[in-house]
Design a protein around this motif. Structure first.
Motif, PDB file in Angstrom:
ATOM      1  N   VAL A  61       0.692  -1.178  -0.368  1.00  0.00           N
ATOM      2  CA  VAL A  61      -0.282  -0.077  -0.395  1.00  0.00           C
ATOM      3  C   VAL A  61       0.845   1.502  -0.129  1.00  0.00           C
ATOM      4  O   VAL A  61       1.885   1.401   0.781  1.00  0.00           O
ATOM      5  CB  VAL A  61      -0.946  -0.011   1.191  1.00  0.00           C
ATOM      6  CG1 VAL A  61      -1.760   0.947   1.195  1.00  0.00           C
ATOM      7  CG2 VAL A  61      -2.001  -1.242   1.151  1.00  0.00           C
ATOM      8  N   LEU A  62       0.804   2.107  -0.971  1.00  0.00           N
ATOM      9  CA  LEU A  62       1.731   2.624  -0.832  1.00  0.00           C
ATOM     10  C   LEU A  62       0.763   4.357  -0.825  1.00  0.00           C
ATOM     11  O   LEU A  62      -0.564   4.354  -1.365  1.00  0.00           O
ATOM     12  CB  LEU A  62       2.479   3.436  -2.434  1.00  0.00           C
ATOM     13  CG  LEU A  62       2.803   2.137  -2.805  1.00  0.00           C
ATOM     14  CD1 LEU A  62       2.422   1.037  -3.220  1.00  0.00           C
ATOM     15  CD2 LEU A  62       4.722   2.263  -3.309  1.00  0.00           C
ATOM     16  N   LYS A  63       0.955   5.769  -0.197  1.00  0.00           N
ATOM     17  CA  LYS A  63       0.194   6.967  -0.231  1.00  0.00           C
ATOM     18  C   LYS A  63       1.634   7.979  -1.073  1.00  0.00           C
ATOM     19  O   LYS A  63       2.247   7.992  -0.810  1.00  0.00           O
ATOM     20  CB  LYS A  63       0.122   6.921   1.354  1.00  0.00           C
ATOM     21  CG  LYS A  63      -0.686   8.353   1.486  1.00  0.00           C
ATOM     22  CD  LYS A  63      -0.830   8.212   2.694  1.00  0.00           C
ATOM     23  CE  LYS A  63      -1.755   8.979   4.042  1.00  0.00           C
ATOM     24  NZ  LYS A  63      -2.283   9.429   4.694  1.00  0.00           N
ATOM     25  N   LYS A  64       0.805   9.416  -1.291  1.00  0.00           N
ATOM     26  CA  LYS A  64       0.892  10.340  -1.765  1.00  0.00           C
ATOM     27  C   LYS A  64       1.245  11.256  -0.865  1.00  0.00           C
ATOM     28  O   LYS A  64       0.519  11.312  -0.330  1.00  0.00           O
ATOM     29  CB  LYS A  64       0.694  10.881  -3.082  1.00  0.00           C
ATOM     30  CG  LYS A  64       1.246  11.646  -3.991  1.00  0.00           C
ATOM     31  CD  LYS A  64       0.723  11.668  -5.520  1.00  0.00           C
ATOM     32  CE  LYS A  64       1.496  12.234  -6.293  1.00  0.00           C
ATOM     33  NZ  LYS A  64       1.240  12.677  -7.591  1.00  0.00           N
ATOM     34  N   THR A  69       9.737   7.108   2.714  1.00  0.00           N
ATOM     35  CA  THR A  69      10.300   5.776   3.009  1.00  0.00           C
ATOM     36  C   THR A  69      11.381   5.167   2.411  1.00  0.00           C
ATOM     37  O   THR A  69      11.247   4.819   1.292  1.00  0.00           O
ATOM     38  CB  THR A  69       8.705   5.032   2.941  1.00  0.00           C
ATOM     39  OG1 THR A  69       8.518   4.521   1.854  1.00  0.00           O
ATOM     40  CG2 THR A  69       7.460   5.472   4.179  1.00  0.00           C
ATOM     41  N   LYS A  70      11.275   3.861   3.243  1.00  0.00           N
ATOM     42  CA  LYS A  70      12.783   2.977   2.941  1.00  0.00           C
ATOM     43  C   LYS A  70      12.218   2.092   3.114  1.00  0.00           C
ATOM     44  O   LYS A  70      11.823   1.596   3.914  1.00  0.00           O
ATOM     45  CB  LYS A  70      13.932   3.808   3.110  1.00  0.00           C
ATOM     46  CG  LYS A  70      14.784   4.465   2.822  1.00  0.00           C
ATOM     47  CD  LYS A  70      16.115   4.892   3.635  1.00  0.00           C
ATOM     48  CE  LYS A  70      16.841   6.442   3.082  1.00  0.00           C
ATOM     49  NZ  LYS A  70      18.018   6.750   2.999  1.00  0.00           N
ATOM     50  N   LEU A  95       7.898   1.691  10.610  1.00  0.00           N
ATOM     51  CA  LEU A  95       6.548   2.157  10.391  1.00  0.00           C
ATOM     52  C   LEU A  95       6.102   0.315  10.038  1.00  0.00           C
ATOM     53  O   LEU A  95       4.864   0.348  10.304  1.00  0.00           O
ATOM     54  CB  LEU A  95       6.375   3.008   8.791  1.00  0.00           C
ATOM     55  CG  LEU A  95       5.173   2.955   7.893  1.00  0.00           C
ATOM     56  CD1 LEU A  95       4.369   3.911   9.623  1.00  0.00           C
ATOM     57  CD2 LEU A  95       5.266   3.800   6.977  1.00  0.00           C
ATOM     58  N   ASP A  96       6.677  -0.551   9.177  1.00  0.00           N
ATOM     59  CA  ASP A  96       6.178  -2.122   9.469  1.00  0.00           C
ATOM     60  C   ASP A  96       7.245  -2.801   8.852  1.00  0.00           C
ATOM     61  O   ASP A  96       8.342  -2.654   8.845  1.00  0.00           O
ATOM     62  CB  ASP A  96       5.317  -2.355   7.883  1.00  0.00           C
ATOM     63  CG  ASP A  96       4.880  -3.292   7.516  1.00  0.00           C
ATOM     64  OD1 ASP A  96       4.283  -3.596   8.970  1.00  0.00           O
ATOM     65  OD2 ASP A  96       4.576  -4.091   6.025  1.00  0.00           O
ATOM     66  N   ILE A  97       6.932  -4.372   9.765  1.00  0.00           N
ATOM     67  CA  ILE A  97       8.053  -5.053   9.807  1.00  0.00           C
ATOM     68  C   ILE A  97       7.075  -5.992   8.857  1.00  0.00           C
ATOM     69  O   ILE A  97       6.238  -6.603   9.282  1.00  0.00           O
ATOM     70  CB  ILE A  97       8.553  -5.520  11.259  1.00  0.00           C
ATOM     71  CG1 ILE A  97       9.243  -4.148  11.150  1.00  0.00           C
ATOM     72  CG2 ILE A  97       8.679  -6.506  11.377  1.00  0.00           C
ATOM     73  CD1 ILE A  97      10.152  -4.719  12.666  1.00  0.00           C
ATOM     74  N   GLU A  98       7.729  -7.384   8.206  1.00  0.00           N
ATOM     75  CA  GLU A  98       7.765  -8.775   7.743  1.00  0.00           C
ATOM     76  C   GLU A  98       8.273  -9.419   8.193  1.00  0.00           C
ATOM     77  O   GLU A  98      10.092  -9.072   7.720  1.00  0.00           O
ATOM     78  CB  GLU A  98       7.388  -8.547   6.161  1.00  0.00           C
ATOM     79  CG  GLU A  98       6.295  -7.306   5.691  1.00  0.00           C
ATOM     80  CD  GLU A  98       4.545  -7.695   6.383  1.00  0.00           C
ATOM     81  OE1 GLU A  98       4.912  -8.810   6.538  1.00  0.00           O
ATOM     82  OE2 GLU A  98       4.430  -6.977   7.121  1.00  0.00           O
ATOM     83  N   SER A  99       8.142 -10.794   8.494  1.00  0.00           N
ATOM     84  CA  SER A  99       9.026 -11.545   8.649  1.00  0.00           C
ATOM     85  C   SER A  99       8.355 -13.022   8.109  1.00  0.00           C
ATOM     86  O   SER A  99       7.018 -13.573   7.641  1.00  0.00           O
ATOM     87  CB  SER A  99       8.599 -12.275   9.810  1.00  0.00           C
ATOM     88  OG  SER A  99       9.374 -13.391  10.236  1.00  0.00           O
ATOM     89  N   SER A 114       9.913   5.043   7.360  1.00  0.00           N
ATOM     90  CA  SER A 114      10.052   6.076   7.629  1.00  0.00           C
ATOM     91  C   SER A 114      10.434   7.727   8.172  1.00  0.00           C
ATOM     92  O   SER A 114      10.722   7.166   9.751  1.00  0.00           O
ATOM     93  CB  SER A 114       8.525   6.539   7.978  1.00  0.00           C
ATOM     94  OG  SER A 114       7.625   7.391   7.511  1.00  0.00           O
ATOM     95  N   LYS A 115      10.833   8.522   7.878  1.00  0.00           N
ATOM     96  CA  LYS A 115      11.082  10.288   8.798  1.00  0.00           C
ATOM     97  C   LYS A 115       9.488  10.316   9.860  1.00  0.00           C
ATOM     98  O   LYS A 115      10.639  10.941  11.090  1.00  0.00           O
ATOM     99  CB  LYS A 115      11.299  11.022   8.054  1.00  0.00           C
ATOM    100  CG  LYS A 115      12.494  10.882   7.357  1.00  0.00           C
ATOM    101  CD  LYS A 115      13.572  10.945   7.946  1.00  0.00           C
ATOM    102  CE  LYS A 115      14.710  11.281   7.294  1.00  0.00           C
ATOM    103  NZ  LYS A 115      16.248  11.637   8.064  1.00  0.00           N
ATOM    104  N   GLN A 116       8.760   9.999   9.832  1.00  0.00           N
ATOM    105  CA  GLN A 116       8.104  10.505  10.378  1.00  0.00           C
ATOM    106  C   GLN A 116       7.113   9.060  10.553  1.00  0.00           C
ATOM    107  O   GLN A 116       5.691   8.790   9.279  1.00  0.00           O
ATOM    108  CB  GLN A 116       7.107  11.303  10.919  1.00  0.00           C
ATOM    109  CG  GLN A 116       6.259  11.816  11.897  1.00  0.00           C
ATOM    110  CD  GLN A 116       5.807  13.369  11.426  1.00  0.00           C
ATOM    111  OE1 GLN A 116       5.951  14.125  10.363  1.00  0.00           O
ATOM    112  NE2 GLN A 116       5.211  13.941  12.287  1.00  0.00           N
ATOM    113  N   ASN A 117       6.318   8.723  11.614  1.00  0.00           N
ATOM    114  CA  ASN A 117       4.743   8.009  11.824  1.00  0.00           C
ATOM    115  C   ASN A 117       3.735   8.401  12.299  1.00  0.00           C
ATOM    116  O   ASN A 117       3.751   9.182  13.276  1.00  0.00           O
ATOM    117  CB  ASN A 117       5.045   6.454  11.705  1.00  0.00           C
ATOM    118  CG  ASN A 117       3.689   5.790  12.419  1.00  0.00           C
ATOM    119  OD1 ASN A 117       2.757   5.995  12.519  1.00  0.00           O
ATOM    120  ND2 ASN A 117       4.259   4.391  12.754  1.00  0.00           N
TER     121      ASN A 117
END
Length: 128
Positions: A61-64, A69-70, A95-99, A114-117
């Motif tokens: 999911v992406l937001k403009k 983010t990296k 911001l998010d982690i996947e395993s 993210s620089k800011q959440n």
């Protein structure tokens, strides 16, 4: 979503935000698409990975209009911990982690930084 047979579970809330969903990409194509979309002002806010038979696929999911983010993937737990510290030193938070399990490589990790959440300003702390 190529053949119309994809199934989705989700909770959607109507907003005025410019949000994109990308599904069903193999890794190389996924990261190419993420780079293309980032170059056009969209940043990843959520990533998911799954296996269908023997192939691994990636969704996002992406937001403009949000802070840059990296996205990283295929890290061992020790590499993830080091990456979290490195990114924290550069002013990023998780911001998010996947395993996921990746064959002989065992459990691997991916993360979005993210620089800011805006939803949660508390920083992420990895437990041993």
């Amino acid at each position: 979503m190529k053949n119309g047979d994809d199934l989705f579970h989700g909770v959607w809330r109507k907003t005025g935000d410019d949000v994109l969903v990308r599904t069903g990409f193999e890794k190389s194509a996924f990261f190419d698409e993420m780079k293309y979309l980032q170059n056009n002002g969209y940043d990843v806010i959520d990533v998911e990975t799954f296996k269908n038979s023997v192939k691994r696929y990636w969704d996002a999911v992406l937001k403009k209009g949000i802070s840059k983010t990296k996205l990283v993937s295929d890290l061992t737990l020790s590499q993830l911990k080091a990456k979290i510290q490195e990114m924290k030193n550069d002013g990023y938070i998780v911001l998010d982690i996947e395993s996921y399990i990746a064959g002989n490589s065992g459990r691997l990790w991916g993360a979005v930084f993210s620089k800011q959440n805006k939803q949660n300003k508390a920083s992420f702390k990895m437990r041993s």
